[in-house]
Design a protein around this motif. Structure first.
Motif, PDB file in Angstrom:
ATOM      1  N   ARG A 388       0.826  -1.205   0.000  1.00  0.00           N
ATOM      2  CA  ARG A 388       0.000   0.000   0.000  1.00  0.00           C
ATOM      3  C   ARG A 388       0.862   1.257   0.000  1.00  0.00           C
ATOM      4  NH1 ARG A 388      -1.939   3.903   3.064  1.00  0.00           N
ATOM      5  NH2 ARG A 388      -4.113   4.576   2.807  1.00  0.00           N
ATOM      6  N   GLU A 392       0.813   4.160  -2.786  1.00  0.00           N
ATOM      7  CA  GLU A 392       0.614   5.579  -2.504  1.00  0.00           C
ATOM      8  C   GLU A 392       1.735   6.418  -3.110  1.00  0.00           C
ATOM      9  OE1 GLU A 392       0.528   8.605   1.337  1.00  0.00           O
ATOM     10  OE2 GLU A 392       0.045   6.473   1.620  1.00  0.00           O
ATOM     11  N   VAL A 444      -7.192   4.292  -2.057  1.00  0.00           N
ATOM     12  CA  VAL A 444      -5.965   4.887  -1.526  1.00  0.00           C
ATOM     13  C   VAL A 444      -5.950   6.386  -1.797  1.00  0.00           C
ATOM     14  CG1 VAL A 444      -3.442   4.903  -1.678  1.00  0.00           C
ATOM     15  CG2 VAL A 444      -4.699   2.738  -1.799  1.00  0.00           C
ATOM     16  N   THR A 448      -5.871   9.280   1.200  1.00  0.00           N
ATOM     17  CA  THR A 448      -4.728  10.189   1.277  1.00  0.00           C
ATOM     18  C   THR A 448      -5.065  11.608   0.840  1.00  0.00           C
ATOM     19  OG1 THR A 448      -4.030   9.546  -0.949  1.00  0.00           O
ATOM     20  CG2 THR A 448      -3.090   8.322   0.914  1.00  0.00           C
TER      21      THR A 448
END
Length: 642
Positions: A388, A392, A444, A448
């Motif tokens: 992950r 990102e 994601v 974020t």
């Protein structure tokens, strides 16, 4: 001077008497001579003159001595008066100083106060008379009483100075802190103790407040990360010593809190956090468990004395039930869910921070599975976290390097089977992985905040593309753009849409905004407000995935929308699933009565199409007709259709 003068006078007197005696003897002798021989010897004129001169000189000296003696007396009197005045002034200054200062000053001897200034009386609350019958340790708090008693007894002997910060108990029972200093001195040949005490209560309160703030959250009053980790460390050590009981850490995060914060303001967001903390510390949960706030919308709970790790699952379910109840804040009814990660104590842990890390990891896994989920940590999640983090990082580079592209899935008329519009869909062409599914990177990006710049790029690209189609003769085509939860709550969304439409010279009637049912229901009032603002400039809206959220059909008339999109999860079960057919029929009936168009997503078979047409479904979208296409392929279809 007085003694010397007296001596001088006595000496002078003796000399005068001696002279007179000599003169008398001379006179007597003359008489004797006269009687016996008739010859008389009389002192000469010079001798009498000398005697007179000597007498005058001695008298003058005596007078001068008396004058000097009187002068000395006067000078001594002046000096005595000056010294007395100086002592009086010094005493007045000392008294003024001791009586005007805010610090306690006292003289203490043989367990008795000999002198106390007014500040001593003010600080202790006792009068001078009352203090005379008290010991210092009678005023001292039990926490410090024995220490002060010993120090005072030692200090009454000449042993220098000591200083302590101690608590006093006033006559009114109030606790006050003082900075206490004592020194041994001699007074009239007797040893006494001179003491001073500064009231430092306010400073101590400030220090206590700073200490409290260092370990507690300012908004909720809950323990913060520092205190929580200290408590986890203690539980960590107990779990190592006593194997019959264990502990666990729950890491929880409020779903979509940022959207609520952005749309309703930080005041409502803060109140939501405060109310959530109250629910987590209510009687519904064990008082022995520790609830802390790490920051933002992240809370952690330390569960101790667990005999069975399954107990923590029960606690997690109760947390979700409590947080899932509606929050009524300043007239807003807010529904939220929470993602929960759980880490139980393992002997492989070397540091308490590792438990918190793993609970955090499990929470992110729960969040990726949908809202309102909880997840127990297992070791395989570490690899997922690494993946992950890499995703990102790659996503941020993708924005910089423009690795995204927009595809368009045609939407056709159910009646004519011609293309009337399209839904824009983002795709990521990764430089090494190839095409990355939106299902993988959109969550994601949402978490974020990267979805905001990505969404802005998509909106600009779509508007420019649609305008270019119009300029080449396809003037009736419209395109829908999806707005995620974070995008829709962004305060700059309305201005962004207006500026983008103006820059591309695209009419807003050719742009449709799509939001999911769950996004629309997060804050109904805010959703309707933003929709109405954008509808006033000509933008249309569609509710996507209708039927999968928690709204009812009655909400359809509340939203200023033009279209309802039926989710593919219902369509794929057609025409044999009775529940799906009933739901779709109900949605279509109510939507048509409200003059709303119906779009069915995910149509893949002729049987599905036939059922939808029988229910007067207006528009169709699915692989039965077209998959998502590049812009140039859609242009070819439009040209062919024309």
């Amino acid at each position: 001077m007085r003694h010397a003068g007296q001596c001088f006078c006595i000496l002078l007197e003796k000399q005068v008497l001696s002279r007179l005696s000599h003169l008398s003897d001379s006179v007597s002798y003359i008489g004797l001579k006269r009687d016996h021989s008739a010859r008389v010897s009389i002192p000469g004129k010079d001798e009498l003159g000398n005697l007179s001169h000597e007498i005058n000189r001695m008298l003058a000296a005596l007078e001068q001595s008396e004058l000097e003696l009187q002068k000395a007396r006067n000078e001594l009197e002046i000096r005595v008066q000056e010294r007395t005045a100086a002592l009086t002034e010094s005493e007045s200054r000392f008294r003024a100083l001791t009586e005007s200062t805010s610090s306690a000053i006292f003289i203490y001897q043989q367990n008795k106060f000999l002198y106390v200034n007014p500040a001593t009386q003010k600080i202790t609350g006792y009068s001078e008379f009352e203090l005379q019958g008290m010991n210092i340790w009678d005023l001292t708090h039990p926490d410090h009483r024995e220490t002060i008693k010993q120090r005072i007894q030692i200090q009454q002997k000449p042993r220098g100075v000591f200083r302590e910060e101690v608590k006093l108990i006033t006559k009114q029972g109030e606790i006050r802190w003082v900075d206490f200093t004592a020194a041994s001195i001699e007074l009239a040949g007797q040893p006494v103790m001179l003491g001073t005490a500064f009231d430092i209560t306010d400073r101590k309160k400030a220090e206590d407040r700073l200490l409290y703030d260092a370990f507690h959250d300012a908004l909720t009053g809950l323990p913060n990360r520092n205190l929580f980790m200290e408590l986890v460390g203690r539980a960590f050590e107990r779990a190592k010593r006593y194997t019959d009981k264990t502990c666990a850490v729950i890491f929880m995060d409020l779903d979509n809190f940022k959207q609520i914060n952005d749309s309703l303001g930080h005041t409502i967001g803060d109140k939501l956090l405060i109310e959530a903390s109250k629910r987590l510390t209510s009687k519904q949960f064990r008082a022995a468990d520790t609830v802390a706030r790490l920051g933002g919308d992240e809370f952690v709970i330390l569960i101790e004395d667990l005999q069975n790790p399954s107990q923590v699952i029960h606690v997690s379910k109760r947390i979700q039930q409590e947080i899932g109840k509606p929050f009524n804040l300043d007239g807003h009814e807010i529904f939220i869910t929470t993602a929960i990660g759980i880490a139980t104590f393992e002997n492989s842990y070397n540091h308490p921070e590792e438990m918190l890390r793993d609970a955090d990891t499990a929470m992110y896994r729960a969040k990726s599975n949908g809202k309102g989920q909880f997840m127990l940590f297992d070791s395989s999640m570490h690899a997922d976290v690494a993946i992950r983090l890499k995703l990102e990082s790659d996503l941020r580079h993708a924005i910089e390097n423009q690795e995204f592209k927009v595809l368009f899935q045609p939407i056709i008329s159910s009646e004519t089977r011609k293309i009337i519009g399209a839904e824009s869909l983002i795709r990521w062409s990764h430089p090494t992985r190839g095409m990355v599914s939106p299902v993988e990177f959109i969550p994601v990006a949402e978490e974020t905040g990267l979805i905001v710049p990505i969404g802005e790029w998509v909106l600009q690209s779509v508007c420019q593309q649609v305008k270019s189609w119009h300029d080449t003769g396809n003037s009736k085509i419209w395109v829908s753009v999806n707005f995620s939860a974070r995008q829709f709550r962004d305060k700059n969304l309305v201005m962004l849409i207006k500026q983008t439409l103006a820059k591309s010279s695209l009419s807003p009637i050719h742009l449709v905004g799509e939001i999911t049912e769950s996004v629309a229901m997060q804050d109904l009032d805010y959703t309707i407000k933003v929709m109405n603002i954008l509808r006033e400039i000509g933008l249309r809206f569609a509710i996507d995935d209708f039927g999968t959220g928690y709204s009812s059909l009655s909400y359809l008339n509340k939203f200023p929308i033009s279209t309802v999109k039926i989710d593919r999860s219902f369509v794929k079960k057609l025409p044999n699933d009775l529940n799906s057919t009933a739901i779709i029929s109900a949605i279509m009936t109510i939507a048509h009565k409200l003059n709303l168009k119906i779009v069915a997503e995910g149509v893949e078979t002729e049987e599905q199409l036939a059922f939808l047409q029988s229910q007067q479904c207006d528009e169709i979208q699915g692989f039965l007709f077209y998959k998502p296409l590049p812009a140039e392929d859609l242009v070819k279809l439009l040209q062919k259709q024309a």
